[in-house]
Design a protein around this motif. Sequence first.
Motif, PDB file in Angstrom:
ATOM      1  N   LYS A   1      -6.473   3.964  -8.710  1.00 31.48           N
ATOM      2  CA  LYS A   1      -5.520   4.188  -9.787  1.00 31.48           C
ATOM      3  C   LYS A   1      -5.208   5.669  -9.967  1.00 31.48           C
ATOM      4  O   LYS A   1      -5.883   6.537  -9.407  1.00 31.48           O
ATOM      5  N   LYS A   2      -4.202   5.926 -10.749  1.00 36.27           N
ATOM      6  CA  LYS A   2      -3.718   7.270 -11.015  1.00 36.27           C
ATOM      7  C   LYS A   2      -4.830   8.095 -11.687  1.00 36.27           C
ATOM      8  O   LYS A   2      -5.552   7.614 -12.553  1.00 36.27           O
ATOM      9  N   GLY A   3      -4.968   9.341 -11.245  1.00 34.51           N
ATOM     10  CA  GLY A   3      -5.937  10.248 -11.845  1.00 34.51           C
ATOM     11  C   GLY A   3      -7.250  10.353 -11.090  1.00 34.51           C
ATOM     12  O   GLY A   3      -8.061  11.232 -11.380  1.00 34.51           O
ATOM     13  N   GLU A   4      -7.494   9.473 -10.133  1.00 29.92           N
ATOM     14  CA  GLU A   4      -8.741   9.516  -9.361  1.00 29.92           C
ATOM     15  C   GLU A   4      -8.682  10.612  -8.308  1.00 29.92           C
ATOM     16  O   GLU A   4      -7.632  10.899  -7.750  1.00 29.92           O
ATOM     17  N   MET A   5      -9.828  11.203  -8.049  1.00 27.20           N
ATOM     18  CA  MET A   5      -9.952  12.176  -6.973  1.00 27.20           C
ATOM     19  C   MET A   5     -10.282  11.410  -5.694  1.00 27.20           C
ATOM     20  O   MET A   5     -11.130  10.519  -5.712  1.00 27.20           O
ATOM     21  N   VAL A   6      -9.605  11.766  -4.600  1.00 25.68           N
ATOM     22  CA  VAL A   6      -9.830  11.089  -3.327  1.00 25.68           C
ATOM     23  C   VAL A   6      -9.937  12.113  -2.201  1.00 25.68           C
ATOM     24  O   VAL A   6      -9.534  13.261  -2.346  1.00 25.68           O
ATOM     25  N   VAL A   7     -10.510  11.643  -1.096  1.00 27.25           N
ATOM     26  CA  VAL A   7     -10.590  12.431   0.129  1.00 27.25           C
ATOM     27  C   VAL A   7     -10.024  11.561   1.242  1.00 27.25           C
ATOM     28  O   VAL A   7     -10.389  10.394   1.371  1.00 27.25           O
ATOM     29  N   THR A   8      -9.131  12.126   2.041  1.00 24.10           N
ATOM     30  CA  THR A   8      -8.571  11.360   3.148  1.00 24.10           C
ATOM     31  C   THR A   8      -9.514  11.414   4.345  1.00 24.10           C
ATOM     32  O   THR A   8     -10.458  12.210   4.375  1.00 24.10           O
ATOM     33  N   VAL A   9      -9.228  10.604   5.321  1.00 27.73           N
ATOM     34  CA  VAL A   9     -10.020  10.581   6.545  1.00 27.73           C
ATOM     35  C   VAL A   9      -9.940  11.938   7.246  1.00 27.73           C
ATOM     36  O   VAL A   9     -10.903  12.390   7.866  1.00 27.73           O
TER      37      VAL A   9
ATOM     38  N   GLU B   1       0.521   9.044  -8.083  1.00 30.45           N
ATOM     39  CA  GLU B   1       1.296   7.813  -8.125  1.00 30.45           C
ATOM     40  C   GLU B   1       0.755   6.840  -7.084  1.00 30.45           C
ATOM     41  O   GLU B   1       0.353   7.243  -5.995  1.00 30.45           O
ATOM     42  N   VAL B   2       0.746   5.546  -7.429  1.00 27.07           N
ATOM     43  CA  VAL B   2       0.237   4.515  -6.521  1.00 27.07           C
ATOM     44  C   VAL B   2       1.322   3.475  -6.286  1.00 27.07           C
ATOM     45  O   VAL B   2       1.962   3.016  -7.229  1.00 27.07           O
ATOM     46  N   SER B   3       1.555   3.116  -5.030  1.00 28.22           N
ATOM     47  CA  SER B   3       2.446   2.000  -4.702  1.00 28.22           C
ATOM     48  C   SER B   3       1.651   0.993  -3.873  1.00 28.22           C
ATOM     49  O   SER B   3       0.435   1.102  -3.759  1.00 28.22           O
ATOM     50  N   ASP B   4       2.333   0.019  -3.293  1.00 24.69           N
ATOM     51  CA  ASP B   4       1.635  -1.047  -2.556  1.00 24.69           C
ATOM     52  C   ASP B   4       0.800  -0.516  -1.397  1.00 24.69           C
ATOM     53  O   ASP B   4      -0.374  -0.854  -1.267  1.00 24.69           O
TER      54      ASP B   4
ATOM     55  N   THR C   1       1.081   2.992  -0.216  1.00 22.44           N
ATOM     56  CA  THR C   1       0.959   4.447  -0.186  1.00 22.44           C
ATOM     57  C   THR C   1       0.508   4.998  -1.522  1.00 22.44           C
ATOM     58  O   THR C   1       0.593   4.317  -2.552  1.00 22.44           O
ATOM     59  N   VAL C   2       0.046   6.241  -1.507  1.00 20.74           N
ATOM     60  CA  VAL C   2      -0.299   6.966  -2.724  1.00 20.74           C
ATOM     61  C   VAL C   2       0.270   8.378  -2.618  1.00 20.74           C
ATOM     62  O   VAL C   2       0.361   8.938  -1.534  1.00 20.74           O
ATOM     63  N   LEU C   3       0.646   8.931  -3.745  1.00 22.84           N
ATOM     64  CA  LEU C   3       1.115  10.300  -3.815  1.00 22.84           C
ATOM     65  C   LEU C   3      -0.047  11.125  -4.341  1.00 22.84           C
ATOM     66  O   LEU C   3      -0.570  10.866  -5.426  1.00 22.84           O
ATOM     67  N   VAL C   4      -0.494  12.093  -3.551  1.00 22.35           N
ATOM     68  CA  VAL C   4      -1.687  12.865  -3.876  1.00 22.35           C
ATOM     69  C   VAL C   4      -1.294  14.318  -4.137  1.00 22.35           C
ATOM     70  O   VAL C   4      -0.603  14.933  -3.319  1.00 22.35           O
ATOM     71  N   ASP C   5      -1.733  14.843  -5.275  1.00 20.89           N
ATOM     72  CA  ASP C   5      -1.516  16.249  -5.615  1.00 20.89           C
ATOM     73  C   ASP C   5      -2.690  17.032  -5.026  1.00 20.89           C
ATOM     74  O   ASP C   5      -3.826  16.864  -5.446  1.00 20.89           O
ATOM     75  N   VAL C   6      -2.398  17.883  -4.048  1.00 23.72           N
ATOM     76  CA  VAL C   6      -3.465  18.616  -3.374  1.00 23.72           C
ATOM     77  C   VAL C   6      -3.649  20.030  -3.899  1.00 23.72           C
ATOM     78  O   VAL C   6      -4.737  20.587  -3.804  1.00 23.72           O
ATOM     79  N   ASP C   7      -2.553  20.633  -4.467  1.00 27.03           N
ATOM     80  CA  ASP C   7      -2.689  21.982  -5.003  1.00 27.03           C
ATOM     81  C   ASP C   7      -1.495  22.331  -5.867  1.00 27.03           C
ATOM     82  O   ASP C   7      -0.398  22.525  -5.361  1.00 27.03           O
ATOM     83  N   ARG C   8      -1.670  22.390  -7.154  1.00 21.90           N
ATOM     84  CA  ARG C   8      -0.660  22.845  -8.120  1.00 21.90           C
ATOM     85  C   ARG C   8       0.777  22.496  -7.729  1.00 21.90           C
ATOM     86  O   ARG C   8       1.583  23.370  -7.425  1.00 21.90           O
ATOM     87  N   GLY C   9       1.064  21.238  -7.709  1.00 19.84           N
ATOM     88  CA  GLY C   9       2.431  20.815  -7.421  1.00 19.84           C
ATOM     89  C   GLY C   9       2.701  20.448  -5.976  1.00 19.84           C
ATOM     90  O   GLY C   9       3.752  19.898  -5.665  1.00 19.84           O
ATOM     91  N   THR C  10       1.793  20.745  -5.081  1.00 20.03           N
ATOM     92  CA  THR C  10       1.955  20.345  -3.689  1.00 20.03           C
ATOM     93  C   THR C  10       1.478  18.909  -3.566  1.00 20.03           C
ATOM     94  O   THR C  10       0.310  18.618  -3.761  1.00 20.03           O
ATOM     95  N   LYS C  11       2.412  18.028  -3.264  1.00 16.25           N
ATOM     96  CA  LYS C  11       2.092  16.601  -3.225  1.00 16.25           C
ATOM     97  C   LYS C  11       2.312  16.056  -1.825  1.00 16.25           C
ATOM     98  O   LYS C  11       3.259  16.437  -1.144  1.00 16.25           O
ATOM     99  N   LEU C  12       1.426  15.164  -1.437  1.00 13.36           N
ATOM    100  CA  LEU C  12       1.506  14.510  -0.135  1.00 13.36           C
ATOM    101  C   LEU C  12       1.580  13.003  -0.330  1.00 13.36           C
ATOM    102  O   LEU C  12       0.836  12.440  -1.135  1.00 13.36           O
TER     103      LEU C  12
ATOM    104  N   ILE D   1       0.638   9.664   1.290  1.00 17.35           N
ATOM    105  CA  ILE D   1      -0.264   9.193   2.344  1.00 17.35           C
ATOM    106  C   ILE D   1      -0.445   7.683   2.248  1.00 17.35           C
ATOM    107  O   ILE D   1      -0.237   7.077   1.199  1.00 17.35           O
ATOM    108  N   GLU D   2      -0.842   7.094   3.342  1.00 18.06           N
ATOM    109  CA  GLU D   2      -1.157   5.663   3.381  1.00 18.06           C
ATOM    110  C   GLU D   2      -2.498   5.423   2.697  1.00 18.06           C
ATOM    111  O   GLU D   2      -3.419   6.232   2.813  1.00 18.06           O
ATOM    112  N   LYS D   3      -2.620   4.301   2.018  1.00 18.29           N
ATOM    113  CA  LYS D   3      -3.893   3.960   1.375  1.00 18.29           C
ATOM    114  C   LYS D   3      -5.007   3.817   2.411  1.00 18.29           C
ATOM    115  O   LYS D   3      -6.150   4.151   2.146  1.00 18.29           O
ATOM    116  N   SER D   4      -4.657   3.347   3.594  1.00 19.23           N
ATOM    117  CA  SER D   4      -5.666   3.121   4.626  1.00 19.23           C
ATOM    118  C   SER D   4      -6.286   4.418   5.135  1.00 19.23           C
ATOM    119  O   SER D   4      -7.323   4.385   5.787  1.00 19.23           O
TER     120      SER D   4
END
Length: 111
Positions: free
Chosen positions: A50-58, A67-70, A72-83, A85-88
């Motif tokens: 869910k939104k707000g969780e900290m994650v680490v990619t592979v 943001e979370v969709s079916d 993909t997820v939108l991840v904020d990596v550094d002050r406005g820099t968003k990526l 990525i696939e959930k997998s």
Amino acid sequence: MNTVLLQAGGGSDFTSFLPIIGMIAIFYFFFIRPQQRKQKETKKYLQEIKKGEMVVTVGGIHGKIVEVSDTTVLVDVDRGTKLLIEKSSISLEASKRLNDTSEKKDKKEKK
């Protein structure tokens, strides 16, 4: 005397398969079953993310979910820099470690 040898030889066919059956059982309980359990746990984690969780990619990228969709997820990596990525590509083990250490830091700061 020949009949005794034939009877003993007939019974050894089944006993010769016992080591093979044992090896199959060992492979199932030590390799296949734990892998299936890990896959179910990862699938459940990715569905409940869910939104707000900290994650680490592979690949080792750390970030906070914006943001979370079916798939993909939108991840904020550094002050406005968003990526996007696939959930997998989210690492279950690394994300759990990251969240566990951040919870411990929060508890220490509250004391």
